[in-house]
Design an enzyme around this catalytic site. Sequence first.
Site, mmCIF file in Angstrom:
data_model
loop_
_atom_site.group_PDB
_atom_site.id
_atom_site.type_symbol
_atom_site.label_atom_id
_atom_site.label_comp_id
_atom_site.label_asym_id
_atom_site.label_seq_id
_atom_site.Cartn_x
_atom_site.Cartn_y
_atom_site.Cartn_z
ATOM 1 N N ALA A 58 38.566 33.459 38.295
ATOM 2 C CA ALA A 58 39.887 33.974 37.898
ATOM 3 C C ALA A 58 39.755 35.386 37.335
ATOM 4 C CB ALA A 58 40.534 33.056 36.873
ATOM 5 N N ARG A 89 50.155 35.930 38.403
ATOM 6 C CA ARG A 89 49.974 36.879 37.307
ATOM 7 C C ARG A 89 50.996 38.005 37.369
ATOM 8 N NH1 ARG A 89 45.482 40.895 37.282
ATOM 9 N NH2 ARG A 89 44.998 41.537 35.158
ATOM 10 N N HIS A 187 35.187 39.392 34.836
ATOM 11 C CA HIS A 187 35.467 40.830 34.667
ATOM 12 C C HIS A 187 34.170 41.617 34.826
ATOM 13 C CE1 HIS A 187 38.653 39.449 31.498
ATOM 14 N NE2 HIS A 187 39.128 39.331 32.716
#
Length: 541
Positions: A58, A89, A187
């Site tokens: 995700a 999102r 990330h």
Amino acid sequence: MKDDVNKVVDKLLYDYPAKVMKNRKEHILIKEKEENMEISANTRTLPGIITNRGCAYAGCKGVVIGPIVDMVHITHGPVGCAYYTWGTRRNKGKARDGGKNFINYAFTTDLQESDIVFGGDKKLAQAIKEAVEIFNPKAISIAATCPVGLIGDDIHAVAKKAEQEYGIPILAFSCEGYKGVSQSAGHHIANNKLMKDVVGTLDIAEEDRNPFTINILGEYNIGGDEWEIKRVLNKIGYTVNTTMTGDAEYEDIARAHNADLNLVQCHRSINYIADMIETKYGLPWMKGNFIGIENMSNTLRNMAKFFGDEGLMARTEIVIGEEVADIKEEMEHYKEMCEGKTAMLFVGGSRAHHYQGLLSEIGMETVMAGYEFGHRDDYEGRDIIPYIKVDADTRNIEEISVEKDERKYRLRMPAEKLEELKKELPLNDYKGLIIDMKDNTIVIDDLNHYETETFIKALKPAFFGSGVKDKYIVQKMGIYSKQMHSYDYSGPYAGFKGAVNFARDTAAGIHTPAWSYIIPPWNKEPTLKGKIKTKGVEEAC
Ligand code: CFM
């Protein structure tokens, strides 16, 4: 006041089994005046706890890579993972003139049982082929989901072969969901690859560079935020070279090193890149915050100071003046409606901090705030980074280092001047959330559903800035909740015009009588009751 809050936290912890209590205690603190408050963060959630966190996939595909509009993003895995990250999102994007935009699509290899047994790489190669033939994208990303890592599909080999065959960049991310303790790991994985393979690959000739060219890092255009920020920046005279990655094109990322300043909005998701770009290309970075009138104005003023241009500074003041005058009356009206109410914020890795200023501008105090997956520096400030204990989960994510690119490195100003500016501007720095919270408020990491309910009952906020999973629990408890990840169906909330949108939604939300009409099922139906027998003694449970 302090005793009341203490009692709530003590009671909450007391109801946990001893082991859980010990763990959770380290993730909760009550703000006191003293400066160096410590919190445990970025550690594994205990099994059995209903966390609000997401996964590495995700964080990589959903958060950092997914918003790039002219790439086809293939989820290599079961269809559910692709579906979950399909538009939820609300990172918006538009095709530029002659450009492409695929973010309304969900691409997946839809792995089935037989693929899990016999391998999914052929299916992946076929998916890439179809994507190229049908969509002809600028580039393709492949995001691995959990089963792909478990069965050992070599997505990098497939990507390499396809890259040679089709002549476009194909980026494979080993971002299996289980890597790391939350989406934060994703990330980092995404940052590494963008830095290794994309940033720095497209140069802009010196004569084609505009003065005051900046990048916005960690801004994903949720509900159109980036468009609103850009509108104001353009009005002042800035050129936004790259936004990472809201509404970005592949080539924007490739030419990121050509700007003169990286402005970092969400440091949690992108600070790795900001640091590496500075080391490799000499491009300084500065923390910005576009949420709330004061934060937005301060950020604009800091940018102007960075460039040190009189005309730019003057234009900045004019634009701030115009924009504030435009929204002043409406903001005051909503402030009257919200004044004195309280808020709780529990969002990913930076918004629980970023929104506190805007809330206080409409008269609301944040009485509890926390992150799903923030690290200690997001709570305690960047200075803490050298002291953060590196555990096995963190080591699981590759730590890359870059060196100065002798050909492309460019000093934007003399080193002494930059050092001087560091004294007054947030260059290479950001504060943590704790320092901005008032005394006796609660800071909590990885809040779970039991804790959400307990704190809502005790603190009775008027507003809860929530996530995807907790939103409806909050509403069923009769409290207005705004999903702060997607803004539900609203936005933009950034910038001056965004501030007034947020104020309007909040005022309307907390004055909507609907919440008091809701009777949650547990208040009108009997809860399950039973008895267990222990050593001949019957105990009610
Ligand atoms: Fe950064 Fe984000 Fe956030 Fe984030 Fe996110 Fe998000 Fe977020 Mo949801 S990148 S850390 S992983 S600001 S998707 S746009 S809202 S949890 S607080």
